[in-house]
Design an enzyme around this catalytic site. Structure first.
Site, PDB file in Angstrom:
ATOM      1  N   ARG A   1      19.273   3.702  -2.179  1.00  0.00           N
ATOM      2  CA  ARG A   1      19.984   2.597  -1.547  1.00  0.00           C
ATOM      3  C   ARG A   1      20.553   3.013  -0.192  1.00  0.00           C
ATOM      4  NH1 ARG A   1      21.680  -2.053  -4.339  1.00  0.00           N
ATOM      5  NH2 ARG A   1      22.668  -2.524  -2.348  1.00  0.00           N
TER       6      ARG A   1
ATOM      7  N   TYR B   1      18.183 -12.455   7.347  1.00  0.00           N
ATOM      8  CA  TYR B   1      19.301 -13.339   7.664  1.00  0.00           C
ATOM      9  C   TYR B   1      20.614 -12.590   7.476  1.00  0.00           C
ATOM     10  CZ  TYR B   1      19.521 -13.838   2.557  1.00  0.00           C
ATOM     11  OH  TYR B   1      19.595 -13.594   1.214  1.00  0.00           O
ATOM     12  N   PRO B   2      21.627 -12.920   8.270  1.00  0.00           N
ATOM     13  CA  PRO B   2      22.967 -12.367   8.056  1.00  0.00           C
ATOM     14  C   PRO B   2      23.774 -13.307   7.169  1.00  0.00           C
ATOM     15  CG  PRO B   2      22.902 -13.476  10.156  1.00  0.00           C
ATOM     16  CD  PRO B   2      21.520 -13.637   9.557  1.00  0.00           C
ATOM     17  N   MET B   3      24.831 -12.798   6.540  1.00  0.00           N
ATOM     18  CA  MET B   3      25.647 -13.652   5.683  1.00  0.00           C
ATOM     19  C   MET B   3      27.079 -13.148   5.595  1.00  0.00           C
ATOM     20  SD  MET B   3      24.960 -12.718   1.742  1.00  0.00           S
ATOM     21  CE  MET B   3      26.541 -13.500   1.440  1.00  0.00           C
TER      22      MET B   3
ATOM     23  N   GLN C   1      14.106  -5.768  -1.292  1.00  0.00           N
ATOM     24  CA  GLN C   1      15.164  -6.009  -0.318  1.00  0.00           C
ATOM     25  C   GLN C   1      15.735  -4.736   0.267  1.00  0.00           C
ATOM     26  OE1 GLN C   1      18.528  -7.749  -2.302  1.00  0.00           O
ATOM     27  NE2 GLN C   1      19.054  -5.857  -3.330  1.00  0.00           N
TER      28      GLN C   1
ATOM     29  N   LYS D   1      30.820 -13.788   3.074  1.00  0.00           N
ATOM     30  CA  LYS D   1      31.436 -14.381   1.897  1.00  0.00           C
ATOM     31  C   LYS D   1      32.538 -15.334   2.371  1.00  0.00           C
ATOM     32  CE  LYS D   1      29.314 -12.919  -1.754  1.00  0.00           C
ATOM     33  NZ  LYS D   1      28.567 -13.904  -2.569  1.00  0.00           N
TER      34      LYS D   1
ATOM     35  N   SER E   1      26.404 -17.987  -4.445  1.00  0.00           N
ATOM     36  CA  SER E   1      25.931 -18.570  -3.193  1.00  0.00           C
ATOM     37  C   SER E   1      26.554 -19.932  -2.931  1.00  0.00           C
ATOM     38  CB  SER E   1      24.406 -18.707  -3.207  1.00  0.00           C
ATOM     39  OG  SER E   1      23.782 -17.455  -3.091  1.00  0.00           O
TER      40      SER E   1
END
Length: 517
Positions: free
Chosen positions: A139, A153-155, A193, A157, A231
């Site tokens: 990881r 894509y960025p995200m 991912q 919370k 989400s």
């Protein structure tokens, strides 16, 4: 005023998504000499980046971006920001850079957090079960999968008055992430991912890069996850960019508007990732699109095991020496090229029927890939006193097997992975014992007799016969010895020679050499 305690994080490699647009008017107007120079220097730069000629370790890959947002994506992972800085400036020194403008970029860093493993951050604990320590390493230092399609894509919370992720208790956040990860596991082998943190580094909190060979798999995964509270209640997304991977040597074809891969080309890459290792792991690795993984996966070792006594150590000269010795004894040790397969073998204490149902679901996803040979559940028949059931997954490439190991380690009650345990001993694993149905009783009886001989041999610890739950005539034999020399003493014995001769009469084919990925 109550203040939530943030989960600890550990950082690994820095990640740069470098998006470039081509000045097509300038490209069309440029003389052939300048365009040839740009292609030559572009290929040289991209090839050097992908071979990591600039650093001791890292990863890079090249993609053609679809749509108006950019034309080219160069994805870099490196140990330091200085490495990324040098790569950016080195590109600007190429003739290709004269025809490009930076359309966008995203900077982040790979990470693991306390959602994944509290033990990892406990100074007094050792993370070692089911390959957890090595999984964490993958990881932090992931491979870029070989899959054709990429979605980035960025995200963030969400931090709204009614839905504030950061106001939730730790256990509630962990539960959300675990549920989110369960959805991802349904896409095992189809979507992989790389998730990296970007708080303080870029505009959003995490960057998510998904890889797959079928873009609709990525679409379906993200659509399904939209309905999960992690989400629907708590996620905010930036813009999405989609791209297709191509090798640096196809840069000229890309700039000429030719099909990539071109007609007649073999498709690039090995799957599933694919990473690699992969590198990246499937979307279920993270419970929440942002590296706060609620699950864990055992990664693969690179120890080899032969069908009649494979190497107990890493591949290399030792493995080749063993092949030669076995061949000299008349024992089939497999071919180094063209026939060998790579295996992941894990042992579970779960109920065999429940385990089989879980494996059957994963196998349906694995079958999407040409590199998948088979995945099956084997139950102990003779010598399996510990009652452990084995899950065996065979692949044509080591990278595909390594990625599959991540998914398989999430199966119920996994207690160990072959190659990870008992480092003070030496193991052998024989597979592809396909017995003629009329000789099944003879084979099992002979194994029992051999077990009595083995019990009296110096250095022998245990030998198990395990049988495919779906085919009683498909078996494998696993042995454990104090040392390689102890095992070789048996392989050199008359009793073993007689067993080999016996096998030629009762088996439909000779056992094949297997590397344990």
């Amino acid at each position: 005023m109550e203040r939530r305690q943030p989960p600890q994080t550990e950082e690994g490699w820095y990640v740069l998504h470098d998006f470039r647009s081509i000045d097509w008017d300038a490209w069309r107007d440029a003389p052939e000499r300048r365009r040839s120079q740009a292609i030559e220097e572009g290929i040289e730069y991209l090839s050097a980046a992908e071979s990591v000629a600039d650093a001791e370790e890292g990863e890079s890959a090249t993609f053609a971006v679809l749509g108006h947002k950019a034309d080219l994506l160069v994805l870099h992972l490196r140990p330091t920001l200085a490495d990324l800085d040098a790569l950016e400036r080195r590109f600007e020194g190429t003739a290709l850079a004269e025809f490009t403008e930076r359309a966008d970029s995203y900077l982040s860093v790979t990470e693991v957090s306390g959602y994944m493993s509290q033990e990892f951050f406990d100074e007094d604990a050792e993370v070692e079960d089911t390959g957890m320590a090595r999984y964490i390493e993958t990881r932090l230092k992931p491979e870029i999968p070989d899959s054709e399609f990429l979605s980035f894509y960025p995200m963030d919370k969400r931090r709204e008055p009614e839905d504030n992720w950061y106001d939730l208790p730790f256990d509630e956040r962990a539960e959300h992430l675990s549920s989110h990860g369960d959805i991802g596991r349904d896409y095992a082998g189809r979507v992989t991912q790389i998730i990296s943190g970007s708080i303080g580094l870029d505009d959003f909190e995490w960057g998510v890069t998904l890889f797959g060979d079928d873009p609709t798999d990525v679409k379906e995964l993200l659509y399904e996850m939209r309905f999960d509270p992690s989400s629907s209640r708590f996620a905010e997304f930036g813009r999405f960019l989609s791209a297709r991977r191509f090798p640096p040597e196809d840069l000229g074809a890309f700039l000429a508007g030719e099909r990539i891969p071109r007609e007649g080309d073999e498709s690039h890459g090995e799957h599933p990732h694919a990473g690699g290792e992969s590198g990246g792991h499937h979307h279920g690795d993270s419970g929440g699109h942002h590296g706060d993984s609620a699950g864990h996966h055992g990664d693969s070792s690179s120890s080899g095991r032969g069908d009649h006594g494979g190497s107990g150590g890493p591949h290399g000269d030792d493995d080749e020496d063993l092949r030669s010795e076995l061949e000299d004894m008349g024992v089939y040790a497999g071919q180094p090229h063209g026939e060998d397969v790579h295996a992941v073998v894990l042992y579970s204490a779960a109920d065999a029927e429940k385990l089989f149902e879980e494996v059957d679901g994963l196998r349906g996803n694995f079958d999407h890939y040409d590199t998948h040979v088979k995945t099956a559940v084997y139950e102990p028949q003779v010598g399996g006193d510990d009652g452990e059931t084995a899950v065996v997954s065979l692949w044509e490439t080591e990278r595909a097997a390594s990625t599959a190991a991540g998914f398989l380690a999430d199966l119920p009650d996994i207690v160990r992975q072959a190659g990870d345990d008992e480092g003070d001993s030496w193991g052998t694993m024989g597979m592809f014992y396909s017995v003629k149905p009329e000789h099944r009783g003879d084979f099992v009886g002979t194994f029992e007799e051999a077990g009595e001989l083995l019990a009296e041999m110096d250095g022998h610890r245990k030998t198990d016969l395990l049988i495919n739950r779906e085919d009683e005539n498909d078996m494998f034999i696993a042995s454990r010895w104090d040392s390689r020399e102890d095992a070789m003493q048996f392989f050199r014995s008359d009793a073993f020679s007689e067993a080999v001769e016996f096998g030629r009469d009762v088996l439909t084919d000779r056992p094949r050499h297997v590397f344990l990925a």
